[in-house]
Design a protein around this motif. Structure first.
Motif, short mmCIF file in Angstrom:
data_model
loop_
_atom_site.label_atom_id
_atom_site.label_comp_id
_atom_site.label_asym_id
_atom_site.label_seq_id
_atom_site.Cartn_x
_atom_site.Cartn_y
_atom_site.Cartn_z
N ILE A 87 79.93 -13.43 69.07
CA ILE A 87 81.05 -13.14 69.50
C ILE A 87 80.48 -11.78 69.50
O ILE A 87 80.35 -10.61 70.79
N ALA A 88 80.69 -10.43 68.67
CA ALA A 88 81.35 -9.51 68.52
C ALA A 88 79.72 -8.94 69.07
O ALA A 88 79.24 -7.67 69.63
N LEU B 220 76.02 -6.18 75.95
CA LEU B 220 76.31 -6.15 77.43
C LEU B 220 77.24 -5.27 77.31
O LEU B 220 76.89 -4.61 78.59
N TYR B 221 77.80 -4.51 76.96
CA TYR B 221 78.34 -2.91 76.60
C TYR B 221 77.06 -2.32 77.00
O TYR B 221 77.16 -1.57 77.65
N ILE C 209 77.41 -10.41 70.93
CA ILE C 209 76.86 -10.61 72.54
C ILE C 209 77.82 -9.00 72.89
O ILE C 209 77.37 -8.77 74.46
N ILE C 210 78.72 -9.31 72.78
CA ILE C 210 79.95 -7.63 73.70
C ILE C 210 79.14 -6.31 73.36
O ILE C 210 79.26 -6.07 74.28
N ILE C 211 78.39 -5.97 72.46
CA ILE C 211 77.72 -4.44 72.12
C ILE C 211 76.83 -4.76 72.90
O ILE C 211 76.84 -3.73 73.81
N GLU D 213 80.74 -13.16 64.93
CA GLU D 213 79.89 -11.76 64.56
C GLU D 213 78.87 -11.59 65.70
O GLU D 213 78.42 -11.24 66.33
N LYS E 156 75.54 -2.68 79.79
CA LYS E 156 75.90 -1.69 81.10
C LYS E 156 76.03 -0.48 81.55
O LYS E 156 75.79 0.29 82.19
#
Length: 279
Positions: A6-7, A13-14, A9-11, A4, A17
């Motif tokens: 990691i998910a 970062l997206y 963090i990815i969201i 969760e 961006k």
């Protein structure tokens, strides 16, 4: 729980961006990149410091633009120093670039223009100067796009490219197919944007058209007689950087149809590069 985090963090970062893209696209004005600091602060007056890719065994430089500018410096006896770099880039993110009296000069065309002005390189007669500019534009912009496709399709190109990259050979072997795939994709995208996307047959047809124009422009020992001009440097940079490094289709096209161009390049080598090419 870890998944969760990691998910999330990815969201995040997206989203960051996406916000950066929106800000850059809608709230900033496009501008020229900032000029980097001079790398040679202890420069000598009126010496052109040419930053370019490292040399190879068979040709002074795999980059046509680097070879063009070094040929220009030699042809007009401009005091210069070569600085080989695998990492430094110009303001525009490219090589070559020149530093002259503390000024950063990016882009081979701008370099030529500035050096001609500073060192009082004589122009041809107006009509011939116009023809020289047209030939330079032809090879630097259109023929380049066709030649780079031939380079990128040959294994010899990646052999030469990887020889200039530091690191153990086994790692280069592992990375080779990845580098080739990335480079081919980059070439296809850039060539498509600059001159269009063509089949192999269409590429060869257009290449012949450009080479006929170049061959028919050779009026003597060089393009405009017995003296090398800036247009000769541009033509030589494009043709020699593709013809001499390794066997390839462009080389076979020249040998089969354009011996006059091969002889012309050999004369420039004899004049300026006698010790630097392996034929």
């Amino acid at each position: 729980m870890i998944l969760e985090i990691i998910a999330i963090i990815i969201i995040v970062l997206y989203l960051l961006k996406l916000i950066f893209w929106i800000f850059k696209t809608f709230f900033t004005t496009p501008s020229v990149p900032s000029t980097p600091k001079i790398h040679k602060p202890d420069f000598q007056k009126d010496v052109a410091y040419l930053y370019q890719f490292p040399r190879t065994n068979t040709v002074p430089n795999l980059s046509s633009y680097c070879l063009k500018i070094e040929t220009f410096l030699r042809a007009f006896k401009i005091p210069h120093e070569i600085i080989e770099t695998p990492s430094l880039r110009s303001r525009n993110g490219t090589l070559p670039f020149v530093e002259l009296n503390g000024e950063h000069i990016p882009d081979s065309d701008l370099i030529e223009t500035k050096l001609r002005e500073h060192f009082h390189v004589p122009n041809l007669a107006p009509e011939l100067e116009a023809q020289a500019t047209a030939i330079s534009r032809l090879v630097d912009n259109h023929l380049l796009g066709l030649i780079v496709k031939y380079k990128a399709s040959e294994e010899g190109w990646y052999d030469a490219l990887l020889r200039g990259v530091p690191g153990p050979n086994f790692l280069k072997t592992i990375l080779r197919p990845i580098i080739k795939k990335l480079f081919m994709s980059k070439v296809h995208a850039r060539v498509g944007l600059s001159i269009g996307s063509f089949t192999e047959e269409e590429t060869e047809l257009l290449c012949h058209k450009d080479l006929v124009a170049v061959q028919n422009s050779i009026r003597g020992k060089f393009l405009f007689g017995d003296k090398i001009t800036s247009a000769d440097c541009a033509v030589f940079g494009e043709v020699a950087s593709a013809y001499y490094p390794f066997p390839n289709k462009f080389q076979r096209i020249i040998d089969s149809h354009y011996p006059k161009i091969r002889e012309y390049c050999d004369r420039i080598i004899a004049e300026l590069w006698a010790e630097d090419f392996t034929k």
